[in-house]
Write an enzyme that holds these catalytic residues in place. Sequence first.
Site, mmCIF file in Angstrom:
data_model
loop_
_atom_site.group_PDB
_atom_site.id
_atom_site.type_symbol
_atom_site.label_atom_id
_atom_site.label_comp_id
_atom_site.label_asym_id
_atom_site.label_seq_id
_atom_site.Cartn_x
_atom_site.Cartn_y
_atom_site.Cartn_z
ATOM 1 N N SER A 556 0.850 -1.193 0.000
ATOM 2 C CA SER A 556 0.000 0.000 0.000
ATOM 3 C C SER A 556 0.877 1.231 0.000
ATOM 4 C CB SER A 556 -0.896 -0.005 1.231
ATOM 5 O OG SER A 556 -1.551 1.232 1.382
ATOM 6 N N TYR A 569 -2.929 -0.921 10.369
ATOM 7 C CA TYR A 569 -2.905 -1.246 8.938
ATOM 8 C C TYR A 569 -1.610 -0.748 8.300
ATOM 9 C CZ TYR A 569 -4.226 -1.219 3.982
ATOM 10 O OH TYR A 569 -4.257 -1.414 2.630
#
Length: 679
Positions: A556, A569
């Site tokens: 990400s 996350y």
Amino acid sequence: MTTNPTAAALVARSNRLGADPKNTNYAGGNTSAKGTETDPVTGEPVELLWVKGSGGDLGTLTEAGLAVLRLDRLRALVDVYPGLDREDEMVAAFDYTLHGKGGAAPSIDTAMHALVDAAHVDHLHPDSGIAIATAADGEALTATIFGDRVAWVPWRRPGFQLGLDIAAIKAANPAAIGCVLGGHGITAWGATSEEAEASSLWIIDTAAAYIAAHSTPEPFGAELAGFAALPETIRRAKAAALAPTIRGLVSTDRAQVGHFTDAPEVLDFLTRAEHPRLAALGTSCPDHFLRTKVKPLLLDLPGDTSVEDSIARLHELHAAYRADYQGYYDRHATPDSPAIRGADPLIVLVPGVGMFSYGATKQTARVAGEFYLNAINVMRGAEGLSTYAPIDEAEKFRIEYWALEEAKLARLPKPKPLATRIALVTGAASGIGKAIATRLAAEGACVVIADLDLTKAQDAAAALGTTDVAIGIQADVTDEAQVQAAVDACVLAFGGLDLVVNNAGLSLSKSLLETTVADWDLQHNVMAKGSFLVSRAAARVLIDQKLGGDIVYISSKNSIFAGPNNIAYSATKADQAHQVRLLAAELGEHGVKVNGINPDGVVRGSGIFAGGWGAKRAAVYGVAEEDLGKYYAQRTLLKREVLPENVANAVFVLCSADLSHTTGLHIPVDAGVAAAFLR
């Protein structure tokens, strides 16, 4: 759309015959019908032959798969036939006998159908018929079993002369409804389509009944001590352990996809005393050995031999097989022969475990295994009545390295970029993972879709095609045993593994103070630990195969970009990002490339965003959830929303030949987020 009733009836008969494996093997045999149609030029009736074209399959045949030829011109070829030495020229001559555009390319067996004086002809490869055809006393058995209803035709390579031979035998035997072709199969005929089909089925069923009634009790001999089939769980675990090494060996000349079967017939064959002798004799029917090679590689060890010792012996046997095959080629090749097509086996038999078969595609590999199973059935029938006596290797070579076979191979479409590649994609039942699986399959890869939800995984796989293209499996990437089971399922389904995409993930949007230990552990278990477990299990396969490979992490932009309310996350994505660098450094010596992709938020089609993450991130940024994708797009340099397909495109590029020298790279797929630029 079918416009001719004769052709329509032929297609229907072909489909019925081809649907039952007792009648013929996949893509084996051919059928024909003769009839009339109006010549569009003269307006006069013209006699035509409709016959299954080259490379077609009876079970799935359509009218488009028929070759359509003029009978008067075909029969006129008899007067110009130059003889056996120049027989191949007749196939080129078929082009001058086509009616109109001619439909499919005529096969080598066209002459048989044209010259036999019957309106409908079937040429098939039933196990029962080939058992008689390959028995040492097949001619006498034919007379005993069928009387004057079926004639014997000595072995002859398919072609124009064989058509002349069968036509002459039919003319000399008016009571005959068909013939057994030595070493090959059967041909039957009739005045109507129904009569031809009935003749074919009568020959097949009569042969099968005779074999069942008269066969010796143990055609393959007594059971060998130590060669019994292993218990299923142990058997399949050993198969999964051996598969990567075997695939690497059989891919010495070119990469191959595999198929595994532990069918009872295979396991029983490998327990019997005669299996080494019979395996060495190889297959006989041309359709069989063209797909299985002239003989298999047989592991000559009991089933309970350790994996390590089995692997060591497989390496020795593979070297011997290649030398033997080179010798076979050298003994029979002439200056005009096509170049050797590779010396690796296509069938590998492992006592106690089963059979591995290989090909350029999963379908080809599966069909090769089915053909060898046909060969086992043939050997059982022949040995039960007589002695199995296939055609000799010189004849096999003449067919395997036939110029016409070479021409057929040359007509095959160019392989897709990821042909022969086998991919495992985690979290692939939806969103980014599904888009990746779809793109990889479209580029020719075989794909295993792993997901927590088995039903969704299977549905996603079914959307990509048959199980020759993709399968869906259940896997929790946080569970070490389930991860290993997923990798084992991959190697048993397709023979090995080349490409792994660590995509499984989830996210909980919470601030530091709201994040619980359970929140932290869940996200790290799925993405950091899960990626580690998948990569570790996959790396064992990649190293054993010695074929290189790719591992791709879907990380990400958050692995670099620091945003609010996202501690767990983003931290685990940073963990994944560094795994890329660590594994690239470690696995490079094995030819394995490890790369990562850093997407921005992918809203559309995302399971993560639909599961509540989207609403929470929208709240953080103060926008409506349905506008979150637009919001992300507007903060990028390119002002474009990132879609699952954009990530899939990047995965394909990383795994393509164009980036064969790239490892340890992270590719941003974020439409340009300056704060996430790589530094």
